[in-house]
Design a protein around this motif. Structure first.
Motif, mmCIF file in Angstrom:
data_model
loop_
_atom_site.group_PDB
_atom_site.id
_atom_site.type_symbol
_atom_site.label_atom_id
_atom_site.label_comp_id
_atom_site.label_asym_id
_atom_site.label_seq_id
_atom_site.Cartn_x
_atom_site.Cartn_y
_atom_site.Cartn_z
ATOM 1 N N GLY A 37 133.502 67.775 100.947
ATOM 2 C CA GLY A 37 134.615 67.216 100.182
ATOM 3 C C GLY A 37 135.548 66.404 101.070
ATOM 4 N N LEU A 38 135.756 66.858 102.290
ATOM 5 C CA LEU A 38 136.570 66.121 103.253
ATOM 6 C C LEU A 38 135.914 64.779 103.578
ATOM 7 C CD1 LEU A 38 138.865 65.987 105.435
ATOM 8 C CD2 LEU A 38 137.199 67.045 106.976
ATOM 9 N N ILE A 39 134.602 64.789 103.807
ATOM 10 C CA ILE A 39 133.886 63.539 104.082
ATOM 11 C C ILE A 39 134.019 62.590 102.895
ATOM 12 C CG2 ILE A 39 131.602 62.512 104.464
ATOM 13 C CD1 ILE A 39 130.867 65.112 105.974
ATOM 14 N N ALA A 40 133.865 63.108 101.684
ATOM 15 C CA ALA A 40 133.993 62.274 100.482
ATOM 16 C C ALA A 40 135.382 61.647 100.402
ATOM 17 C CB ALA A 40 133.710 63.110 99.230
ATOM 18 N N GLU A 41 136.401 62.440 100.675
ATOM 19 C CA GLU A 41 137.777 61.933 100.613
ATOM 20 C C GLU A 41 138.013 60.836 101.655
ATOM 21 O OE1 GLU A 41 142.306 63.684 101.150
ATOM 22 O OE2 GLU A 41 140.688 65.069 100.637
ATOM 23 N N VAL A 42 137.514 61.044 102.869
ATOM 24 C CA VAL A 42 137.669 60.045 103.925
ATOM 25 C C VAL A 42 136.929 58.767 103.556
ATOM 26 C CG1 VAL A 42 137.021 59.508 106.321
ATOM 27 C CG2 VAL A 42 138.090 61.707 105.775
ATOM 28 N N LEU A 43 135.690 58.889 103.075
ATOM 29 C CA LEU A 43 134.914 57.701 102.710
ATOM 30 C C LEU A 43 135.529 56.967 101.528
ATOM 31 C CD1 LEU A 43 131.228 58.938 103.199
ATOM 32 C CD2 LEU A 43 132.575 57.442 104.704
ATOM 33 N N GLU A 44 136.074 57.694 100.554
ATOM 34 C CA GLU A 44 136.765 57.042 99.429
ATOM 35 C C GLU A 44 137.926 56.202 99.928
ATOM 36 O OE1 GLU A 44 137.949 60.142 96.723
ATOM 37 O OE2 GLU A 44 136.007 60.160 95.712
ATOM 38 N N ASP A 45 138.712 56.752 100.853
ATOM 39 C CA ASP A 45 139.854 56.027 101.407
ATOM 40 C C ASP A 45 139.394 54.787 102.173
ATOM 41 O OD1 ASP A 45 142.691 55.764 101.913
ATOM 42 O OD2 ASP A 45 142.251 56.370 103.979
ATOM 43 N N VAL A 46 138.321 54.928 102.964
ATOM 44 C CA VAL A 46 137.792 53.790 103.713
ATOM 45 C C VAL A 46 137.242 52.736 102.757
ATOM 46 C CG1 VAL A 46 135.953 53.073 105.313
ATOM 47 C CG2 VAL A 46 137.365 55.080 105.834
ATOM 48 N N GLY A 47 136.584 53.168 101.684
ATOM 49 C CA GLY A 47 136.067 52.221 100.699
ATOM 50 C C GLY A 47 137.179 51.422 100.037
ATOM 51 N N ALA A 48 138.314 52.062 99.811
ATOM 52 C CA ALA A 48 139.442 51.401 99.145
ATOM 53 C C ALA A 48 140.286 50.576 100.113
ATOM 54 C CB ALA A 48 140.318 52.444 98.456
#
Length: 174
Positions: free
Chosen positions: A17-28
């Motif tokens: 979940g932490l990885i998903a949150e970090v990648l979402e932020d990087v994607g945005a």
């Protein structure tokens, strides 16, 4: 209901979940500062999607670098998609979070490692030990000197030195 709490799986879900949150932020918002990621994943996972030529080159494991050029980073609840450049050849990848083995951001010395059941089985191989006479192995030294002994460089047996207690007060700054 189980008799135990499966902390290992709960922790892995939280870390993914932490990885998903970090990648979402990087994607945005893109990668901030010097941040970049090394992501190693199991290419044999049934939900991994990658070009055949990449799978032929990396039949079991692959590490991708998310740093200078990437495109179409889309994060879903179960994984992410990203397009990366392989020798001036952009290739889309779909990587489920369950396939990730390591996630590292060397710019801040942060890393996560996921152990699979296969890894644990490999690390815990059964090793046969030689037969040992337990009574003989546990036989105590019957000498009259109860003090522990140690050996010198020349193989001589001498009594072990007594431990010294040193006060740290002398080293404290005042």
């Amino acid at each position: 209901m189980s008799d135990t709490i499966d902390y290992g799986n709960k922790m892995h879900r939280a870390m993914r979940g932490l990885i998903a949150e970090v990648l979402e932020d990087v994607g945005a918002n893109g990668l901030p500062g010097e941040h970049h990621f090394f992501i190693t994943f199991d290419t044999r996972h049934p939900d991994v999607e990658m070009a055949d030529w990449l799978f032929d080159r990396y039949p079991s494991e692959m590490t991708i670098v998310v740093q200078h050029w990437f495109d179409n980073l889309i994060v879903a609840p179960d994984g992410f998609q990203i397009t990366l450049n392989f020798g001036d050849n952009p290739e889309p990848l779909a990587i489920p979070f369950d396939a990730i083995r390591t996630f590292v951001d060397p710019s801040v010395e942060f890393g996560l490692r996921f152990e699979s059941q296969d890894d644990e089985e490999e690390e815990h191989e059964v090793v046969e030990l030689p037969d040992v006479d337990l009574a003989e192995a546990l036989e105590l030294d019957k000498s009259d000197d109860p003090k522990p002994k140690s050996k010198t460089d020349k193989g001589e047996t001498v009594p072990a030195k007594e431990a010294e207690v040193v006060s740290l007060d002398a080293f404290r700054k005042t």
